[in-house]
Scaffold this active site. Structure first.
Site, mmCIF file in Angstrom:
data_model
loop_
_atom_site.group_PDB
_atom_site.id
_atom_site.type_symbol
_atom_site.label_atom_id
_atom_site.label_comp_id
_atom_site.label_asym_id
_atom_site.label_seq_id
_atom_site.Cartn_x
_atom_site.Cartn_y
_atom_site.Cartn_z
ATOM 1 N N LYS A 73 40.481 49.726 36.975
ATOM 2 C CA LYS A 73 41.944 49.693 36.845
ATOM 3 C C LYS A 73 42.373 49.415 35.410
ATOM 4 O O LYS A 73 43.264 50.083 34.901
ATOM 5 C CB LYS A 73 42.541 48.632 37.787
ATOM 6 C CG LYS A 73 42.361 48.937 39.251
ATOM 7 C CD LYS A 73 43.022 47.901 40.151
ATOM 8 C CE LYS A 73 42.582 46.480 39.925
ATOM 9 N NZ LYS A 73 41.191 46.192 40.296
ATOM 10 N N ARG A 111 48.632 42.562 46.251
ATOM 11 C CA ARG A 111 47.354 42.351 46.933
ATOM 12 C C ARG A 111 47.517 42.160 48.433
ATOM 13 O O ARG A 111 46.536 42.138 49.158
ATOM 14 C CB ARG A 111 46.642 41.122 46.361
ATOM 15 C CG ARG A 111 46.178 41.298 44.946
ATOM 16 C CD ARG A 111 45.436 40.060 44.492
ATOM 17 N NE ARG A 111 45.173 40.068 43.082
ATOM 18 C CZ ARG A 111 44.002 40.375 42.544
ATOM 19 N NH1 ARG A 111 42.997 40.701 43.319
ATOM 20 N NH2 ARG A 111 43.840 40.344 41.252
ATOM 21 N N ARG A 134 29.932 43.811 33.048
ATOM 22 C CA ARG A 134 31.126 43.262 32.398
ATOM 23 C C ARG A 134 30.967 41.767 32.152
ATOM 24 O O ARG A 134 31.350 41.256 31.112
ATOM 25 C CB ARG A 134 32.361 43.543 33.262
ATOM 26 C CG ARG A 134 33.665 43.097 32.626
ATOM 27 C CD ARG A 134 34.868 43.566 33.402
ATOM 28 N NE ARG A 134 35.110 42.747 34.576
ATOM 29 C CZ ARG A 134 36.046 43.000 35.484
ATOM 30 N NH1 ARG A 134 36.812 44.061 35.372
ATOM 31 N NH2 ARG A 134 36.227 42.207 36.506
ATOM 32 N N ARG A 194 33.715 36.511 31.549
ATOM 33 C CA ARG A 194 34.874 36.091 32.336
ATOM 34 C C ARG A 194 34.436 35.230 33.500
ATOM 35 O O ARG A 194 33.533 35.594 34.249
ATOM 36 C CB ARG A 194 35.633 37.325 32.875
ATOM 37 C CG ARG A 194 36.558 37.936 31.870
ATOM 38 C CD ARG A 194 37.235 39.200 32.325
ATOM 39 N NE ARG A 194 37.755 39.193 33.678
ATOM 40 C CZ ARG A 194 38.439 40.198 34.204
ATOM 41 N NH1 ARG A 194 38.684 41.276 33.480
ATOM 42 N NH2 ARG A 194 38.877 40.154 35.435
ATOM 43 N N ARG A 210 35.818 37.602 45.579
ATOM 44 C CA ARG A 210 36.919 38.509 45.218
ATOM 45 C C ARG A 210 36.760 39.869 45.896
ATOM 46 O O ARG A 210 37.737 40.454 46.366
ATOM 47 C CB ARG A 210 36.991 38.675 43.696
ATOM 48 C CG ARG A 210 37.508 37.430 42.993
ATOM 49 C CD ARG A 210 37.373 37.506 41.484
ATOM 50 N NE ARG A 210 38.055 38.657 40.940
ATOM 51 C CZ ARG A 210 37.561 39.418 39.968
ATOM 52 N NH1 ARG A 210 36.392 39.184 39.445
ATOM 53 N NH2 ARG A 210 38.255 40.433 39.505
#
Length: 189
Positions: A14, A89, A128, A134, A145
């Site tokens: 995204k 969401r 990532r 992160r 998640r």
């Protein structure tokens, strides 16, 4: 005004596709993740609350998220449109977004969902995490998640499908190929 929702699970691309769409259509990017990270970085009161919620692998409550989105939209009243990345969401959030946009004479133009397999997501986010570090990409939080997406968030798609606003794009492949698929759909709006 062109108001798009870019939909997909964590790691679907995204953010990457949003950047390209923003440039092509001159939209204002509204990423709840970016907004949250900004508040966290700046150590605002909201940022401290959000930091703890995210660190526990939970989703930020609707009331906080919606208030932050409304603020960004009002601050960019002259925009050609918005691209919503990571929001809504839940169906309740989608309804709240529709109600807010209606109150200012706007609406969601279209919703594009990036379809990506769970296996591909896990591989992408592992890469990532190595690069960005992160906190929300850590293996335990990532699993939560992704489960949250497939158990709750995916139920937003029928909400937009009933409105005739949903299109799906294969989110696996070359970035530019996926982008071409997205623009093919968006250009019809």
């Amino acid at each position: 005004m062109l108001n798009l929702v870019l939909f997909g699970p964590p790691g679907a691309g995204k953010g990457t596709q949003s950047e390209k769409l923003i440039e092509k259509y001159q939209l204002v990017h509204i990423s709840t993740g970016d907004i949250f990270r900004s508040h966290i970085k700046n150590q605002t009161e909201l940022g401290k609350q959000v930091s703890q919620i995210i660190a526990e692998g939970n989703l930020v409550p609707d009331s906080i998220t919606i208030a932050m989105l409304e603020e960004v939209i009002k601050d960019n009243a002259e925009a050609k449109g918005f691209i919503f990345d990571g929001f809504p969401r839940t169906v309740a959030q989608a309804e709240a977004l529709d109600a807010f946009l209606t109150s200012i004479g706007q609406r969601i133009t279209g919703v594009v969902a990036l379809d990506v397999t769970e296996e591909e997501l896990t591989q992408r986010i592992a890469k990532r995490q190595e690069i960005s570090g992160r906190a929300d990409d850590a293996a335990d939080k990532l699993k939560k998640r992704i489960e949250e997406y497939f158990s709750k968030t995916i139920h937003v798609l029928p909400y937009y499908e009933e409105q005739g606003k949903l299109a799906k794009v294969d989110g696996i492949g070359e970035i530019d190929t996926i982008f071409q698929s997205l623009t093919y759909i968006i250009d019809k709006y």
